[in-house]
Design a protein around this motif. Structure first.
Motif, mmCIF file in Angstrom:
data_model
loop_
_atom_site.group_PDB
_atom_site.id
_atom_site.type_symbol
_atom_site.label_atom_id
_atom_site.label_comp_id
_atom_site.label_asym_id
_atom_site.label_seq_id
_atom_site.Cartn_x
_atom_site.Cartn_y
_atom_site.Cartn_z
ATOM 1 N N ARG A 16 0.805 -0.964 -0.059
ATOM 2 C CA ARG A 16 0.041 -0.050 -0.013
ATOM 3 C C ARG A 16 0.840 1.164 0.075
ATOM 4 N N ILE A 17 0.246 2.119 -0.397
ATOM 5 C CA ILE A 17 0.919 3.654 -0.390
ATOM 6 C C ILE A 17 0.960 4.077 1.302
ATOM 7 N N TYR B 286 4.037 7.666 8.903
ATOM 8 C CA TYR B 286 3.246 7.400 10.363
ATOM 9 C C TYR B 286 1.916 6.717 9.693
ATOM 10 N N THR B 287 1.507 5.973 10.794
ATOM 11 C CA THR B 287 0.322 5.214 10.478
ATOM 12 C C THR B 287 -0.565 4.799 11.790
ATOM 13 N N LYS C 267 -1.044 -3.453 8.270
ATOM 14 C CA LYS C 267 0.399 -3.463 8.281
ATOM 15 C C LYS C 267 1.139 -3.298 9.389
ATOM 16 N N SER D 192 -8.034 -0.258 9.002
ATOM 17 C CA SER D 192 -8.125 -1.654 8.402
ATOM 18 C C SER D 192 -9.465 -2.542 8.904
HETATM 19 C C1 LIG Z 1 -1.339 8.924 -1.744
HETATM 20 C C2 LIG Z 1 -1.589 8.029 -0.490
HETATM 21 C C3 LIG Z 1 -0.905 8.489 0.612
HETATM 22 C C4 LIG Z 1 -1.337 7.582 1.796
HETATM 23 N N1 LIG Z 1 -0.480 7.858 3.028
HETATM 24 C C5 LIG Z 1 -0.795 7.196 4.191
HETATM 25 C C6 LIG Z 1 -0.046 7.405 5.148
HETATM 26 O O1 LIG Z 1 1.011 8.217 5.277
HETATM 27 N N2 LIG Z 1 -0.011 6.502 6.287
HETATM 28 C C7 LIG Z 1 -1.403 5.655 6.323
HETATM 29 O O2 LIG Z 1 -1.377 4.773 7.399
HETATM 30 N N3 LIG Z 1 -1.991 5.297 5.229
HETATM 31 C C8 LIG Z 1 -1.623 6.210 4.021
HETATM 32 N N4 LIG Z 1 -2.481 5.941 3.007
HETATM 33 C C9 LIG Z 1 -3.364 4.561 2.876
HETATM 34 C C10 LIG Z 1 -2.867 3.415 2.726
HETATM 35 O O3 LIG Z 1 -2.278 3.302 1.309
HETATM 36 C C11 LIG Z 1 -3.623 2.130 3.140
HETATM 37 O O4 LIG Z 1 -5.031 2.225 2.722
HETATM 38 C C12 LIG Z 1 -4.003 2.132 4.749
HETATM 39 O O5 LIG Z 1 -2.685 2.625 5.404
HETATM 40 C C13 LIG Z 1 -4.231 0.843 5.235
HETATM 41 O O6 LIG Z 1 -3.471 0.045 4.902
HETATM 42 P P1 LIG Z 1 -3.376 -1.534 5.481
HETATM 43 O O7 LIG Z 1 -4.888 -1.967 5.813
HETATM 44 O O8 LIG Z 1 -2.409 -2.242 4.739
HETATM 45 O O9 LIG Z 1 -2.709 -1.266 7.022
HETATM 46 C C14 LIG Z 1 -2.142 6.546 1.716
HETATM 47 C C15 LIG Z 1 -2.822 6.178 0.545
HETATM 48 C C16 LIG Z 1 -2.501 6.952 -0.635
HETATM 49 C C17 LIG Z 1 -3.293 6.547 -1.889
#
Ligand SMILES: Cc1cc2nc3c(=O)[nH]c(=O)nc-3n(C[C@H](O)[C@H](O)[C@H](O)COP(=O)(O)O)c2cc1C
Length: 222
Positions: free
Chosen positions: A60-61, A75-76, A82, A141
């Motif tokens: 994922r991004i 950060y997340t 993830k 998620s």
């Molecule tokens: C351009 C873009 C930037 C993103 N930046 C973040 C980020 O910095 N942190 C984050 O947790 N998710 C970010 N997301 C969302 C993740 O891609 C993802 O949907 C979310 O973290 C859940 O992922 P997981 O279910 O695999 O943990 C971003 C998505 C996009 C398209």
């Protein structure tokens, strides 16, 4: 749909092993600056691949928020899918691709949570709505019945924490740093003769005082 006739010749740059810097961090920063100059939108957006105990990779991004002296930080939500993967297996890969420059960077390393104080500092710097959003998406998620439920939670939190009040930093949210062990710079070239240079970390002891990273480089076949 069939894309087998679609191909581009990549001719925008070269990557010469003789003229690259000793530290890959310099090159990483240089390429990010080049992407910014070329007006790539969010050049700090990167694909993050993780793999938990189930052996199923996920990608994922996420947004790179800092380049440190040892790696890159994002950060997340620590309880997201993830976050679970990382808790089970700290090995991960990150990928940047900037079509405008015909460049790809691939980072492999191990992930660890950053200091909670540093995460809190960044959280408090974020716009109010993003702070509230982090609370809404808990656990990130996890399944939600519909969008209305999310919006009600958002509105409730906006009432509890109006603009100009401090939103507490969630314990389940924060930064991770990927310490770079290997980093590959890829520059597209004509005739599929692409340049691939990989830096691999080898840590030397500096007379027992500090661990100083030095890097070996090699060229890979495209
Ligand atoms: C351009 C873009 C930037 C993103 N930046 C973040 C980020 O910095 N942190 C984050 O947790 N998710 C970010 N997301 C969302 C993740 O891609 C993802 O949907 C979310 O973290 C859940 O992922 P997981 O279910 O695999 O943990 C971003 C998505 C996009 C398209």
């Amino acid at each position: 749909m069939d894309f087998t006739d679609q191909r581009l010749s990549y001719e925008k740059g070269v990557l010469d092993q003789q003229s690259i810097p000793a530290s890959p961090f310099e090159l990483l920063k240089g390429w990010i600056s080049d992407a910014t100059e070329q007006q790539v939108q969010e050049p700090y957006a990167m694909s993050l691949a993780t793999c938990g105990a189930d052996n199923k990779p996920s990608v994922r991004i996420v947004l790179m928020r800092e380049i440190t002296e040892t790696g890159v930080v994002f950060y997340t939500n620590y309880e997201s899918a993830k976050g679970q993967d990382i808790a089970e297996n700290p090995n991960a890969e990150v990928l940047f691709f900037w079509h405008e420059l015909e460049r790809q960077i691939r980072i492999s390393g191990s992930i660890a949570k950053i200091d909670a104080d540093k995460s809190a500092m960044y959280f408090q710097k974020r716009p109010h709505d993003s702070q509230v959003g982090a609370w809404v998406s808990q656990p990130q998620s996890g399944e939600v019945v519909n969008r209305e439920v999310m919006e009600q939670t958002f509105d409730q939190l906006q009432t509890d924490y109006p603009e100009n009040t401090q939103v507490p930093t969630p314990e389940f949210w924060g930064g991770y740093e990927i310490t770079i062990n290997e980093i590959e710079f890829w520059q597209g070239r004509a005739n599929r003769m692409h340049d691939r240079i990989v830096y691999t970390r080898s840590t030397d002891s500096d007379n027992g005082r500090n661990n100083v990273a030095s890097w070996n480089t090699k060229r890979l076949l495209p």
